[in-house]
Write a protein that holds these residues in place. Structure first.
Motif, PDB file in Angstrom:
ATOM      1  N   ALA A 190       0.813  -1.219   0.000  1.00 34.85           N
ATOM      2  CA  ALA A 190       0.000   0.000   0.000  1.00 34.85           C
ATOM      3  C   ALA A 190       0.842   1.262   0.000  1.00 34.85           C
ATOM      4  O   ALA A 190       0.461   2.262  -0.572  1.00 34.85           O
ATOM      5  N   SER A 191       1.981   1.254   0.641  1.00 36.50           N
ATOM      6  CA  SER A 191       2.737   2.500   0.685  1.00 36.50           C
ATOM      7  C   SER A 191       4.111   2.293   0.078  1.00 36.50           C
ATOM      8  O   SER A 191       4.647   1.196   0.089  1.00 36.50           O
ATOM      9  N   THR A 192       4.639   3.359  -0.459  1.00 41.40           N
ATOM     10  CA  THR A 192       5.990   3.355  -1.027  1.00 41.40           C
ATOM     11  C   THR A 192       6.185   2.285  -2.084  1.00 41.40           C
ATOM     12  O   THR A 192       7.248   1.730  -2.244  1.00 41.40           O
ATOM     13  N   GLY A 193       5.153   1.965  -2.769  1.00 38.67           N
ATOM     14  CA  GLY A 193       5.272   0.964  -3.807  1.00 38.67           C
ATOM     15  C   GLY A 193       5.180   1.594  -5.183  1.00 38.67           C
ATOM     16  O   GLY A 193       4.446   2.546  -5.390  1.00 38.67           O
ATOM     17  N   GLU A 194       5.960   1.050  -6.107  1.00 40.38           N
ATOM     18  CA  GLU A 194       5.875   1.482  -7.491  1.00 40.38           C
ATOM     19  C   GLU A 194       4.483   1.150  -8.014  1.00 40.38           C
ATOM     20  O   GLU A 194       3.991   0.030  -7.829  1.00 40.38           O
ATOM     21  N   LEU A 195       3.878   2.116  -8.674  1.00 38.69           N
ATOM     22  CA  LEU A 195       2.562   1.905  -9.271  1.00 38.69           C
ATOM     23  C   LEU A 195       2.713   1.406 -10.697  1.00 38.69           C
ATOM     24  O   LEU A 195       3.473   1.966 -11.482  1.00 38.69           O
TER      25      LEU A 195
ATOM     26  N   PHE B 245       0.470   1.075 -13.923  1.00 37.56           N
ATOM     27  CA  PHE B 245      -0.797   1.571 -14.425  1.00 37.56           C
ATOM     28  C   PHE B 245      -1.308   0.717 -15.579  1.00 37.56           C
ATOM     29  O   PHE B 245      -0.530   0.211 -16.391  1.00 37.56           O
TER      30      PHE B 245
END
Lengths: 113, 111
Positions: free
Chosen positions: A97-102, A104
């Motif tokens: 959930a946090s600090t993760g590469e998105l 798309f």
């Protein structure tokens, strides 16, 4: 294989109609998101799910309802479409959930007439 | 809460350098940089975590000054393929688990 896939890529519909966009990721990620990109290219987060649990729900009209049947899928249903809903909707996923590469999806361009 | 990017747009000739800035009014945990080409999805470039580190990605690098709540993206010896809109995304300290993007900087690299 496409990592994050969205369908449909294009939707053209009349005001007042209801539409759905589907998203699937095959990356094994725990977290999925919906972002809206308007005509000015502003990318705004709408929702986030972590392992099927809603963790982010921005100030979005309740005409928008996300659903995550499992952690690989996140769908977006929009009721009573308005002109202002016209935008590109991007689904994304990240490992956590946090600090993760998105990652798309290709986006779904919604045009409301 | 939305980070502020500057400049809004920049035009370069191939081989020139550019700097894109991103600043926030809130304490940050991380800064993300993405590039979006016209008609395509944003693509991840790099993440910088609290700690003032600098990261590099080919000829694109970035720094993060957590005290100033600022990050800068450096593009050196620009190539035509660098054209696109660059977005910084910030995550506030405290683990909001929410990435908020700036309005983007449109970079055009001409031959």
């Amino acid at each position: 294989d496409t990592a994050v896939s969205q369908t449909p890529k294009y939707l053209v519909t009349q005001m007042g109609n209801d539409k759905s966009i589907k998203c699937e990721q095959n990356l094994g990620h725990d977290t999925m998101y919906w972002y809206k990109q308007d005509s000015k290219k502003f990318l705004k987060i709408m929702f986030s799910y972590n392992n099927k649990e809603l963790i982010i729900n921005e100030t979005v009209p309740n005409r928008f309802s996300p659903k995550s049947p499992d952690k690989a899928h996140l769908n977006l249903h929009i009721n009573s479409l308005e002109l202002g809903d016209s935008a590109v909707y991007f689904c994304a996923s990240s490992q956590r959930a946090s600090t993760g590469e998105l990652f798309f999806g290709e986006g779904s361009r919604l045009t409301v007439l | 809460q939305q980070p502020v990017q500057s400049p809004q747009a920049v035009i370069l000739r191939e081989g020139e350098d550019a700097v894109i800035n991103c600043s926030s009014s809130k304490a940050l945990y991380s800064v993300h940089w993405y590039r979006q080409k016209h008609g395509e999805a944003p693509v991840f470039l790099m993440i910088l975590l609290k700690g003032g580190e600098q990261k590099g990605h080919e000829k694109i690098s970035a720094s993060f000054n957590e005290k100033k709540q600022q990050s800068s993206l450096y593009l050196t010896a620009s190539q035509l393929s660098y054209s696109g809109t660059y977005f910084c995304g910030t995550e506030r300290e405290g683990g909001s688990e929410k990435l908020v993007f700036g309005k983007g900087t449109k970079l055009t690299v001409n031959p």
